[in-house]
Design a protein around this motif. Structure first.
Motif, PDB file in Angstrom:
ATOM      1  N   GLN A  79     -34.452  31.600  50.025  1.00 28.91           N
ATOM      2  CA  GLN A  79     -33.870  30.784  51.087  1.00 28.91           C
ATOM      3  C   GLN A  79     -33.819  31.600  52.361  1.00 28.91           C
ATOM      4  O   GLN A  79     -33.799  32.828  52.313  1.00 28.91           O
ATOM      5  N   GLY A  80     -33.751  30.917  53.507  1.00 20.34           N
ATOM      6  CA  GLY A  80     -33.631  31.640  54.762  1.00 20.34           C
ATOM      7  C   GLY A  80     -34.060  30.824  55.953  1.00 20.34           C
ATOM      8  O   GLY A  80     -34.115  29.601  55.882  1.00 20.34           O
ATOM      9  N   HIS A  81     -34.388  31.518  57.050  1.00 17.41           N
ATOM     10  CA  HIS A  81     -34.860  30.824  58.245  1.00 17.41           C
ATOM     11  C   HIS A  81     -35.602  31.768  59.182  1.00 17.41           C
ATOM     12  O   HIS A  81     -35.384  32.978  59.168  1.00 17.41           O
ATOM     13  N   PHE A  82     -36.499  31.172  59.975  1.00 15.65           N
ATOM     14  CA  PHE A  82     -37.153  31.837  61.089  1.00 15.65           C
ATOM     15  C   PHE A  82     -36.454  31.365  62.347  1.00 15.65           C
ATOM     16  O   PHE A  82     -36.104  30.190  62.464  1.00 15.65           O
ATOM     17  N   ALA A  83     -36.240  32.276  63.292  1.00 13.96           N
ATOM     18  CA  ALA A  83     -35.547  31.931  64.527  1.00 13.96           C
ATOM     19  C   ALA A  83     -36.210  32.646  65.703  1.00 13.96           C
ATOM     20  O   ALA A  83     -36.951  33.605  65.521  1.00 13.96           O
ATOM     21  N   ALA A  84     -35.922  32.156  66.910  1.00 14.98           N
ATOM     22  CA  ALA A  84     -36.429  32.782  68.131  1.00 14.98           C
ATOM     23  C   ALA A  84     -35.277  32.958  69.107  1.00 14.98           C
ATOM     24  O   ALA A  84     -34.340  32.160  69.135  1.00 14.98           O
ATOM     25  N   SER A  85     -35.348  34.031  69.882  1.00 16.12           N
ATOM     26  CA  SER A  85     -34.378  34.283  70.939  1.00 16.12           C
ATOM     27  C   SER A  85     -35.077  35.120  72.006  1.00 16.12           C
ATOM     28  O   SER A  85     -36.214  35.525  71.833  1.00 16.12           O
ATOM     29  N   THR A  86     -34.382  35.359  73.102  1.00 13.46           N
ATOM     30  CA  THR A  86     -34.930  36.231  74.137  1.00 13.46           C
ATOM     31  C   THR A  86     -34.160  37.544  74.113  1.00 13.46           C
ATOM     32  O   THR A  86     -33.022  37.604  73.644  1.00 13.46           O
ATOM     33  N   ALA A  87     -34.782  38.600  74.626  1.00 15.70           N
ATOM     34  CA  ALA A  87     -34.116  39.896  74.669  1.00 15.70           C
ATOM     35  C   ALA A  87     -32.870  39.827  75.549  1.00 15.70           C
ATOM     36  O   ALA A  87     -31.895  40.527  75.308  1.00 15.70           O
TER      37      ALA A  87
END
Length: 162
Positions: A79-87
């Motif tokens: 189980q889990g997830h992929f995520a995106a963010s900015t520095a």
């Protein structure tokens, strides 16, 4: 400027001819500009969902992300997830793909993800962070990230190992 903005979403599968197109989401929502950072979610037929995360970025570029399992198959029960963010805002992550937990829809039988393509924005002088977290039976197994410098054109490649 506090006037509302209308966001229109269209999610369809194109048919051989236009009359055979199938719409899963065809909706518009009005959002006030002073609403700030947040999400707008559109819910359509057959459990389809489209979530748009809103935030303020200046002089930004779009990044198209593709996710693939390139060796072997996705481990059963992971189980889990992929995520995106900015520095600039690493805590404000946008979930791209959630998998496991019995949804049975994020990972195909061949181990690849069903939602391979995602588009996010990042400031042109910034950095995009793509992360994966995974666990089995409540025990953390993977917590990794890869960083990409923003580019006005071209491609960048990175790998995450689960």
């Amino acid at each position: 400027m506090n006037e509302p903005v209308t966001i229109e979403a269209e999610l369809k599968v194109k048919g051989a001819v236009k009359s055979k197109d199938k719409y899963f989401i065809l909706e518009a929502k009005t959002v006030p500009l002073n609403w700030g950072v947040g999400d707008v979610e559109f819910i359509g037929t057959r459990g389809s969902r489209l979530k748009i995360s809103l935030g303020e970025l200046h002089n930004c570029v779009e990044a198209t992300l593709f996710f693939r399992v390139i060796g072997g198959t996705w481990p059963a029960g992971l189980q889990g997830h992929f995520a995106a963010s900015t520095a600039e805002s690493p805590i404000k992550k946008v979930s791209l793909i959630a998998f496991g937990g019995g949804d049975g829809e994020s990972i195909r039988g061949d181990g690849n993800m069903t939602h391979l393509r995602h588009v996010v924005s990042v400031e042109e002088s910034g950095e995009l962070i793509v992360s994966v977290q995974a666990w089995r039976d409540g025990q953390a197994l993977v917590d990794q990230e890869v960083r990409f410098k923003a580019k006005l054109s071209g491609r960048s490649f990175g790998s995450l190992r689960a």
